[in-house]
Design a protein around this motif. Sequence first.
Motif, PDB file in Angstrom:
ATOM      1  N   SER A 156     -22.384  16.302  -1.146  1.00 28.20           N
ATOM      2  CA  SER A 156     -21.312  17.057  -1.243  1.00 28.20           C
ATOM      3  C   SER A 156     -20.888  18.200  -2.403  1.00 28.20           C
ATOM      4  O   SER A 156     -20.173  18.809  -2.449  1.00 28.20           O
ATOM      5  N   TRP A 157     -22.025  17.916  -3.427  1.00 29.07           N
ATOM      6  CA  TRP A 157     -21.942  18.985  -4.369  1.00 29.07           C
ATOM      7  C   TRP A 157     -22.320  20.561  -3.831  1.00 29.07           C
ATOM      8  O   TRP A 157     -23.061  20.575  -2.951  1.00 29.07           O
ATOM      9  N   PRO A 158     -21.647  21.410  -4.510  1.00 29.38           N
ATOM     10  CA  PRO A 158     -21.586  22.703  -3.838  1.00 29.38           C
ATOM     11  C   PRO A 158     -22.924  23.202  -4.077  1.00 29.38           C
ATOM     12  O   PRO A 158     -23.908  23.229  -5.069  1.00 29.38           O
ATOM     13  N   GLY A 159     -23.391  24.208  -3.131  1.00 30.69           N
ATOM     14  CA  GLY A 159     -24.830  24.634  -3.013  1.00 30.69           C
ATOM     15  C   GLY A 159     -25.629  24.202  -2.059  1.00 30.69           C
ATOM     16  O   GLY A 159     -25.254  23.205  -1.174  1.00 30.69           O
ATOM     17  N   ASP A 160     -26.858  24.272  -2.000  1.00 31.74           N
ATOM     18  CA  ASP A 160     -27.963  23.785  -1.009  1.00 31.74           C
ATOM     19  C   ASP A 160     -28.908  22.926  -1.740  1.00 31.74           C
ATOM     20  O   ASP A 160     -29.399  23.281  -2.817  1.00 31.74           O
ATOM     21  N   TRP A 161     -29.104  21.731  -0.938  1.00 26.79           N
ATOM     22  CA  TRP A 161     -29.820  20.743  -1.804  1.00 26.79           C
ATOM     23  C   TRP A 161     -30.758  20.024  -0.906  1.00 26.79           C
ATOM     24  O   TRP A 161     -30.326  19.802   0.322  1.00 26.79           O
ATOM     25  N   LEU A 162     -31.643  19.325  -1.350  1.00 25.39           N
ATOM     26  CA  LEU A 162     -32.654  18.516  -0.778  1.00 25.39           C
ATOM     27  C   LEU A 162     -32.418  17.215  -1.502  1.00 25.39           C
ATOM     28  O   LEU A 162     -32.926  17.207  -2.842  1.00 25.39           O
ATOM     29  N   VAL A 500     -36.059   2.106  -6.283  1.00 29.51           N
ATOM     30  CA  VAL A 500     -36.078   3.146  -5.592  1.00 29.51           C
ATOM     31  C   VAL A 500     -35.515   4.295  -6.421  1.00 29.51           C
ATOM     32  O   VAL A 500     -34.881   4.421  -7.461  1.00 29.51           O
ATOM     33  N   LYS A 501     -36.301   5.355  -6.112  1.00 25.71           N
ATOM     34  CA  LYS A 501     -36.324   6.526  -7.138  1.00 25.71           C
ATOM     35  C   LYS A 501     -35.675   7.948  -6.051  1.00 25.71           C
ATOM     36  O   LYS A 501     -35.769   8.196  -5.271  1.00 25.71           O
ATOM     37  N   ALA A 502     -34.498   8.207  -6.636  1.00 26.29           N
ATOM     38  CA  ALA A 502     -33.586   9.314  -6.218  1.00 26.29           C
ATOM     39  C   ALA A 502     -34.189  10.601  -6.665  1.00 26.29           C
ATOM     40  O   ALA A 502     -34.300  10.987  -7.999  1.00 26.29           O
ATOM     41  N   ILE A 503     -34.398  11.516  -5.779  1.00 22.02           N
ATOM     42  CA  ILE A 503     -35.039  13.028  -6.073  1.00 22.02           C
ATOM     43  C   ILE A 503     -33.942  14.132  -5.592  1.00 22.02           C
ATOM     44  O   ILE A 503     -33.805  13.982  -4.317  1.00 22.02           O
ATOM     45  N   THR A 504     -33.513  14.702  -6.337  1.00 18.31           N
ATOM     46  CA  THR A 504     -32.555  15.916  -6.108  1.00 18.31           C
ATOM     47  C   THR A 504     -33.352  17.286  -6.356  1.00 18.31           C
ATOM     48  O   THR A 504     -33.520  17.412  -7.574  1.00 18.31           O
ATOM     49  N   ALA A 505     -33.204  18.058  -5.337  1.00 16.16           N
ATOM     50  CA  ALA A 505     -33.815  19.344  -5.542  1.00 16.16           C
ATOM     51  C   ALA A 505     -32.798  20.405  -5.138  1.00 16.16           C
ATOM     52  O   ALA A 505     -32.265  20.381  -3.984  1.00 16.16           O
ATOM     53  N   GLN A 506     -32.621  21.492  -6.331  1.00 13.46           N
ATOM     54  CA  GLN A 506     -31.764  22.510  -5.642  1.00 13.46           C
ATOM     55  C   GLN A 506     -32.259  23.445  -5.134  1.00 13.46           C
ATOM     56  O   GLN A 506     -33.508  24.020  -5.412  1.00 13.46           O
ATOM     57  N   LEU A 507     -31.973  23.945  -3.812  1.00 11.39           N
ATOM     58  CA  LEU A 507     -32.749  25.238  -2.950  1.00 11.39           C
ATOM     59  C   LEU A 507     -32.170  26.465  -3.176  1.00 11.39           C
ATOM     60  O   LEU A 507     -31.000  26.923  -3.344  1.00 11.39           O
TER      61      LEU A 507
END
Length: 507
Positions: A156-162, A500-507
């Motif tokens: 839900s964070w503003p922007g495009d994310w993977l 469990v590893k969480a990976i977050t990338a800004q697109l």
Amino acid sequence: MSGQQRELDPRGQSDTRLTAGVFDVLKSPGHLLIDGEFVPAASGRVFDVVNPANERVIATVAEADVEDVDRAVKAARRAFDDATWGRMPPAERGRVMWRLADLIEQHAEDFAQLDSLDNGKPVAAARAGDVPIAVGVFRYYAGWATKITGETNTLSWPGDWLAYTRREAVGVVAQIIPWNFPLVSAAWKLAPALATGNTVVLKTAEQTPLSAILLSRLILEAGFPRGVVNILSGFGEKAGAAMAAHAGVDKISFTGSTSVGRTILRAAADNLKKVTLELGGKSPVLVFDDADLDLTIPGVAQAIFSNQGEVCTAGSRLYIHERVFDRVVEGVAEIADKLKLGDGLNEDTQMGPLVSNEQLQRVASYVDVGRKEGAEVVAGGKRVGDIGYFMAPTVFANATSGMRIVREEIFGPVVCAMPFKKEDVDAVISEANDTPYGLAASVWSRDVSMAHKVAHRLRAGSVWINCHTVIDPAQTFGGFKQSGWGRELGEEALRSYTEVKAITAQL
């Protein structure tokens, strides 16, 4: 099955029942498997292996100590860090595990005889149960190697994310197994840890190290890289304690008594290792008045007398509706009196000796306590013979909830029968739950709806209906309360061997 039998065993005692493969294990130095090689203990110390059926020394094996544990952990760490196993294509990892399962199956008779010699269990039971279960567990988790998955998440964070998660191996896993099911326990521990890419240091129980020697050889033959699996024989207070405390271990998995489990937990706290504990039990068996007694009586007898009662899920508290109480108790007592006790290698043996003199004395002392507490012995209640650790299957009637024999885990062929009234279903469920343990339970009734309702209210990790101790690799296993932390088997076991590893990338 291995080749033909030899004339004499390594101690010069004639026993033509044994396979050549078993003789080869008995005469071997019994070395430790560390970093892909068989090596003696750093101290040079060894200890004797005793056949509980005749109290004779049948082999000597290396006694691992702190230095050996350190060598094994370092080997496992190197193997994990170089990623030879963890980055192997999952399909290939699964193939190696499947090859191990095939090799175990090819040596089925060797394994059955080794566990019988070591533990005392009937070879027929090991051949029909223990070995196929171990093979099945390795094959089940070999299939899982290609199915370790994460998930994608919508942020839900503003922007495009993977955003996605990965399940990754914990690292170096220390595993300590019990003596009641040596081969099966090794499979339960090793298979899920290896399927998820971990490396392992496994310690056998000091009473039963023999089948692990053959297993170690087959692990190398199957093609596991150096250091991925390390197997030690030794004592809990030295090798086991060193494994639990070692800073290079990322997770420890222990199966055994609740008291030792607490010790393991305290040792693991220093570096906050992940911990799985499969501990003791005092399993209730509830027999209702509509139960099919032709099924129930042999079923509840097997629940307590199978494997000499040395089973964490043994149905040792038997609650029976008063209308069928006498028939069930008489039926179980009749089975107990007719069970053929003997050397586990004899094909007609139905119940073998207890694993050690220490265990025999423990069980016998509880039988004495039960008599003093006022319970009625209706079958057994005594040691059988002067040679070997044989205990007659024992049935106590008219026990009460406050008795030690009802409240404490005996870990032997001793069952306590107690009646209840139909209108007291709530009370008997409450009494069944009134224990620090919560490993297993069973319900016996033709009323399937009622049986499921009772099963939902029992505080136990496994509840069986019209059966007891039905174990399958796909069905998770573990306990509530002081019967343990975490789960073995099924998909749940995989979770305990992964981070469990969480990976977050800004697109």
